[in-house]
Motif scaffolding. Structure first.
Motif, PDB file in Angstrom:
ATOM      1  N   PRO A  49      53.648  43.304  41.443  1.00  0.00           N
ATOM      2  CA  PRO A  49      52.001  42.401  42.203  1.00  0.00           C
ATOM      3  C   PRO A  49      52.052  40.802  41.283  1.00  0.00           C
ATOM      4  CG  PRO A  49      52.626  43.400  39.754  1.00  0.00           C
ATOM      5  CD  PRO A  49      53.774  43.739  39.746  1.00  0.00           C
ATOM      6  N   LEU A  50      51.856  40.739  41.718  1.00  0.00           N
ATOM      7  CA  LEU A  50      50.711  39.075  41.528  1.00  0.00           C
ATOM      8  C   LEU A  50      49.819  38.973  41.945  1.00  0.00           C
ATOM      9  CD1 LEU A  50      52.420  37.180  39.689  1.00  0.00           C
ATOM     10  CD2 LEU A  50      53.605  35.957  41.539  1.00  0.00           C
ATOM     11  N   GLY A  84      49.265  39.057  36.785  1.00  0.00           N
ATOM     12  CA  GLY A  84      50.316  39.878  36.986  1.00  0.00           C
ATOM     13  C   GLY A  84      51.590  40.154  36.311  1.00  0.00           C
ATOM     14  N   SER A  85      51.408  38.723  35.971  1.00  0.00           N
ATOM     15  CA  SER A  85      52.843  38.414  34.945  1.00  0.00           C
ATOM     16  C   SER A  85      52.790  38.794  33.406  1.00  0.00           C
ATOM     17  CB  SER A  85      53.956  37.427  35.006  1.00  0.00           C
ATOM     18  OG  SER A  85      52.449  36.103  35.077  1.00  0.00           O
ATOM     19  N   LEU A 119      44.575  46.660  35.056  1.00  0.00           N
ATOM     20  CA  LEU A 119      44.054  47.183  36.229  1.00  0.00           C
ATOM     21  C   LEU A 119      44.710  47.815  37.433  1.00  0.00           C
ATOM     22  CD1 LEU A 119      43.185  50.544  36.089  1.00  0.00           C
ATOM     23  CD2 LEU A 119      41.140  49.596  36.389  1.00  0.00           C
ATOM     24  N   HIS A 120      44.632  45.890  38.053  1.00  0.00           N
ATOM     25  CA  HIS A 120      45.068  45.679  39.377  1.00  0.00           C
ATOM     26  C   HIS A 120      46.858  45.364  39.029  1.00  0.00           C
ATOM     27  CE1 HIS A 120      44.254  42.429  42.589  1.00  0.00           C
ATOM     28  NE2 HIS A 120      44.711  43.260  42.399  1.00  0.00           N
ATOM     29  N   SER A 121      46.894  45.446  37.953  1.00  0.00           N
ATOM     30  CA  SER A 121      48.851  45.423  38.277  1.00  0.00           C
ATOM     31  C   SER A 121      49.372  46.589  38.685  1.00  0.00           C
ATOM     32  CB  SER A 121      49.280  44.400  36.717  1.00  0.00           C
ATOM     33  OG  SER A 121      48.721  43.364  37.191  1.00  0.00           O
ATOM     34  N   ILE A 122      48.322  47.253  37.536  1.00  0.00           N
ATOM     35  CA  ILE A 122      48.979  48.907  37.663  1.00  0.00           C
ATOM     36  C   ILE A 122      48.671  49.573  39.159  1.00  0.00           C
ATOM     37  CG2 ILE A 122      48.546  51.441  36.977  1.00  0.00           C
ATOM     38  CD1 ILE A 122      47.365  49.563  34.293  1.00  0.00           C
TER      39      ILE A 122
END
Lengths: 262, 321, 457
Positions: free
Chosen positions: C334-335, C166-167, C218-221
């Motif tokens: 997000p992380l 996420g970073s 995609l998960h972070s977005i």
């Protein structure tokens, strides 16, 4: 083959040849160049100082030699049988064998695991050598049969009239004549055995039985990847094969030229 | 080799051939020129056919299961895995790629191999060097070359660099990233690694041609191109047909190059039967479905072998007549 | 086999040849048997093997050397298997009687999936209770046992450390060279990238041919738009066609057309391609997780830059930045993460006690966990341990140490899984969905609809 009496036309041939061969050479240049990037020759030093390297090398050599011996012996016997001896339903047996040419390794992984486990061969070199040989045999029998086909029957018959057995005919007449195709068989089998990645990976458990194709793994981690040393290991791995090919090149070409495949 | 020679020392093979009659009989006498050869082909048959056909049979059995390959629990599902394959669009895609691969790699490798063979038979300078350059790609494992090719065809790789520097910069593109071009790259790599074999076989076949034939053509005043097309090409037809069979088998077995260079992607654009079977059986652990795909591969391969062989026999009969 | 024609010389010589071959072969087989000792099992003595796709061989040997200072009589042999080949090799090995005593497993359905191998793993609850007491769960990072416990409550493996994604990591030298500042919003990101592009420099590189890293993006977005929706979709309580996820997929798609993601990304793999380009200073930003911390150290960075093919490698002080706020929703960056890997003990091990000693030591011993923490590859599993900065030489401590500390601090509170809640089939379907959108073969809605239908089926 092509007519090139004049110097100028010969020059044109040479230029055409060179231009056509360039695309084949460039990737090799890129490979060597890549292996020298970063730490330069230090990459080769790093690869050569992997403590397991001699062990991997020995294991690969062991597997290659055993595979070559099995393939060579079985191929010569079978090729002689198919080419020169009487067998009812010969073409049926021949096609049974040749059809196995179409089997890719990846199809065989699961059944081979079951077989090797039940034969107690899993985690022995045999689990790699036997499938490798079995997969190589159809092609080499095809090569050798066509070659032996081209040996005149009269030669073998002459030996038989002298009172020699079939085996003696094979030993004294056929085998010496098949050295060229033998070289081709050795080269092709060596390539197959030395380059194999999947079978040793799946069937050899012991860390001390790993083969040379595992070498690049020392420079690839989960979150790291040293391409320069991967390429250096690639060059080092390929060297014995190139040397073997160069040594056998003349015989190899003669073997294929005697109508091996037509 | 050493093993065989030691065997020779141990076995007195020069003893007179006296016990032949007792097992021979009339049949043996009739085929005096061709003694029975079963014992000779038996080791190879037992070994190769035994191991491989047993594996095929076992694969056929697994193809009726839902199973991960090692777990004790299996579910028998009959032919459901085959039905699944026929309704799997990726399966049909792989067949399409296999067909394209066969046609493209066979025609290009054949033409290149033929031309190289003819050129190298015309006594160029440093012929040996050219031969080595053509054959070394055959020697190198795809696993060795895959990272190199990934680099060459990357967006900022050597291939685009080359295009830009010869004034074709407009053609530069991310070759491996597009469904349309990724397959072309895979085929190019296959051709790179396979032309050496075509070349060496044509080179060998041309060495066998009757010199009188060529001289006759020369007296005839045939030009180089005509000579290649109408004299040499028809006379190496046997090699061409053998190469067709080998290419077809090779196309069906395609695995390493797409697996290592593009992992079958992008978006299944370079998926072949081999990569599909591997991905299904190993990372996804669906060994039953993978086995069904394997059996389909073998059926196709056999059908093709029969067709090619039939065509070959017909042609052979015609030329022999 | 050759008895049929035993009267014939030919057959005899064949047989002789084969016997000789057989003898040579017997010698061969002799070389390969490992000859494990059959002595009774002991917790302090024995010889065990350990298979994993991680850590790297050098790090693994480092762990073993430290272990042997305490337990000199347990010989551990570590075999690293290529990530892509791990499943192919471990499945048959575990089914055989000669498999490894200790092996890696991971949460979720990817490589070394707990779902696939839990049957071969001993329950480690008793040994971890013995080592840390009945309150052991409060002493280790919760994300470890969360992903490594089976549905029936068996602790299949002990986490050694965790990794979080996420970073975004940046090359500060490249930013300062062109007078740019790292992006905080989506708008910033587009501007920064067009500025880099005007200098002919790659801005942000993504290995979009690699499904796992597409999912991270995609998960972070999705988390930046509305935290938690992704996890609910993975759990099946929210549909993949949820508006948040459609919006996320649309943003993902736009990154390929608005110049944030480099041209040709779909043909690129995160490893080695993106990794090498970043380390070689060819691209200013990459999306990598906490495992990238190891390149903050002088030794780690120097080796990595050299490995990327740079002669006379000069390391640069890379730092992580929070994922830019793509929609301006103001949610925390997000992380999400998992146990990087857990060590499982093979049920068929001939030395289970020795194997358990090793696994427990690496997962729960303070000294062992200090080695893990200081390597900056994984965030240690034991909550009480954090990197000892005096023992770690960073490239530029003044800029790097504080960001590293805040990253580790944030990560240690995270419970949102990265891969732990995705089954193998779902992971595969996600890969197809992201690849088809990235390649322009499907609209976000189409791809997510397909994903939803395969997630259900």
């Amino acid at each position: 083959m092509l007519e090139s009496r004049r110097r100028s036309s010969r020059l044109i041939l040479q230029i055409v040849l060179t231009v056509l061969v360039i695309p084949f050479v460039l990737p090799l240049v890129a490979m060597v160049q890549g292996s020298l990037a970063g730490a330069g020759w230090g990459n080769y030093v790093a690869v050569l100082s992997v403590p397991e390297l001699p062990l991997f090398f020995r294991n690969s050599a062991l597997i290659a030699v055993a595979t070559i011996v099995i393939v060579y012996v079985f191929t010569m016997l079978a090729a002689f049988g198919f080419a020169k001896l009487h067998i009812r339903g010969k073409s049926f047996y021949f096609w049974l064998l040749i059809a196995a040419l179409t089997l890719p390794e990846v199809v065989l992984l699961t059944p081979l695991f079951a077989t090797m486990t039940s034969l107690n061969l899993y985690n022995t070199y045999w689990a790699v050598i036997l499938p490798l040989s079995a997969l190589q045999l159809p092609f080499t029998v095809l090569l050798a049969r066509n070659f032996i086909d081209g040996i005149p029957d009269e030669l073998i018959e002459a030996a038989r009239i002298d009172g020699a057995s079939t085996a003696a005919g094979f030993w004294y007449i056929v085998l010496p004549l098949t050295r060229p195709i033998g070289a081709a068989i050795i080269v092709f089998t060596l390539l197959g055995a030395w380059n194999d990645y999947l079978l040793p990976l799946v069937f050899l458990v012991d860390p001390s039985t790993q083969t040379i194709t595992q070498l690049p793994q020392f420079f690839v981690g989960q979150f790291s990847n040293d391409q320069t040393k991967v390429l250096a290991s690639a060059v080092i791995t390929a060297l014995p094969e190139v040397v073997a090919y160069l040594c056998l090149q003349r015989l190899f070409e003669r073997g294929l030229s005697a109508g091996a495949l037509k | 080799m050493t093993i065989s020679s030691r065997a020779a020392e141990q076995t007195p093979i020069t003893r007179p051939d006296d016990d032949r009659a007792q097992e021979g009989g009339a049949a043996r006498r009739r085929s005096f020129r061709r003694p029975s050869g079963y014992a000779w082909i038996l080791p190879a048959l037992v070994f190769s056919v035994g191991l491989l056909y047993y594996s095929v049979g076992y694969t056929g059995y697994i193809s009726t299961l839902i199973w991960n390959g090692t777990a004790p629990d299996v579910t028998h599902v009959g032919l459901a895995n085959y039905a699944k394959a026929f309704s799997d669009p990726v399966f049909w895609l792989t067949l399409q790629h296999t067909a394209i691969s066969f046609v493209v790699t066979f025609s290009i490798s054949t033409v290149l191999g033929f031309v190289f063979a003819a050129l190298l038979h015309s006594r160029p300078w440093f012929g040996g060097l050219y031969k080595v350059a053509l054959f070394v790609p055959v020697v190198l494992a795809p696993a060795i070359m895959a990272p190199v090719f990934r680099q060459i065809f990357a967006n900022d790789g050597q291939f685009n660099w080359l295009l830009t520097h010869v004034g074709l910069g407009s053609l530069a593109q991310p070759w491996l990233a597009q469904s349309g071009t990724a397959l072309a790259v895979i085929l190019a790599i296959t051709i790179w690694g396979g032309t050496g074999v075509s070349f060496i076989l044509y080179f060998a076949a041309m060495g066998q041609l009757d010199p009188e034939l060529l001289e006759a053509a020369e007296l005839d005043g045939a030009g180089n191109i005509r000579r290649l097309a109408s004299i040499i090409w028809p006379n190496v037809r046997g090699t061409t047909l053998a190469l067709a069979t080998l290419s077809a088998i090779g196309a069906l077995k395609t695995f390493d190059i797409p697996y290592l260079v593009t992992v079958g992607g992008p978006n299944f654009a370079t998926e072949f039967l081999g990569t599909l079977i591997y991905r299904t059986s190993i990372p996804l652990g669906a060994v039953g479905y993978g086995a069904a795909l394997s059996i389909l591969l073998l059926v196709i391969a056999l059908a093709m072998a029969i067709v090619l062989n039939a065509g070959r026999n017909k042609r052979g009969a015609r030329t022999d007549a | 086999m050759f008895g049929i024609r035993s009267g014939r010389r030919s057959a005899k010589s064949l047989a002789a040849a084969l016997i000789v071959a057989g003898l040579a072969a017997g010698a061969l087989a002799g070389c390969s048997s490992s000859g494990g000792s059959n002595s009774t099992d002991s917790a302090t003595k024995g010889s065990i093997t350990w298979w994993g796709w991680t850590p790297e061989i050098g790090v693994g040997k480092q762990y073993i050397a430290a272990f042997n200072k305490v337990y000199p009589n347990i010989k551990v042999t570590y075999k690293q298997v290529a990530t892509a080949s791990y499943d192919a090799a471990i499945r048959p090995a575990l089914a055989s009687s000669v498999g490894p005593d200790v092996f890696n497993i991971a949460p979720g359905g990817g490589i070394g999936s707990i779902a696939a191998y839990q049957g071969s793993a001993l329950d480690l609850t008793p040994v971890v209770t013995k080592a840390l007491g009945s309150g052991w769960k409060s002493k280790v990072a919760a994300i470890g046992p969360a992903g490594l416990t089976t549905s029936s409550g068996k602790l299949a493996a002990l986490a050694v450390g965790s990794t979080f994604a996420g970073s975004v990591w940046i090359n500060p030298d490249m930013f300062s060279k062109y007078g740019l500042t790292p992006p905080k919003t989506f708008g910033d990101w587009v501007k920064v990238c067009s500025a880099f592009a005007s200098h002919g420099v790659t801005c942000f590189e993504q290995g979009a041919g690699d499904p796992g890293f597409n999912m991270d993006l995609l998960h972070s977005i999705a988390d930046s738009i509305k935290p938690g929706v992704w996890s609910k979709a993975a759990a099946g309580t929210v549909k993949w066609t949820d508006p948040t996820l459609v919006q996320a997929m649309t943003v993902f798609k736009s990154m390929f057309s608005n110049g944030i993601i480099q041209k040709g990304a779909v043909g690129v793999q995160q490893y080695p391609d993106v990794n090498n380009d970043f380390l070689a200073g060819k691209t200013a930003m990459v999306m990598m997780g906490t495992w990238y911390m190891q390149y903050s150290t002088l030794a780690g960075a120097t080796a990595a830059v050299s490995a990327a093919g740079v002669a006379n490698a000069k390391p640069f002080p890379m730092v992580s930045i929070p994922f830019p706020d793509v929609t301006g929703a103001g949610n925390p960056a997000p992380l999400f993460g998992d146990a990087d890997y857990g060590l499982a003990v093979n049920t068929k091990s001939k030395h289970p006690k020795a194997a358990e000693t090793f696994v427990t030591w690496l997962g729960t011993n303070t000294a062992a966990q200090q080695v893990v923490a200081n390597s900056l590859n994984d965030i240690s599993a034991l909550s009480s341990v954090s990197p000892k900065w005096s023992d770690v030489t960073l490239v530029d401590p003044s800029t790097q140490q504080s960001t590293l500390q805040s990253l580790i601090g944030r990560a240690s509170k995270i419970t949102e899984p990265r891969l732990g809640d995705l089954s193998t089939a779902l992971g595969q379907a996600m890969g197809v969905a992201t690849a088809s959108v990235a390649a322009g073969n499907a609209t976000p809605v189409q791809a997510l609809t397909t994903l939803q239908s395969s997630a259900k089926g």
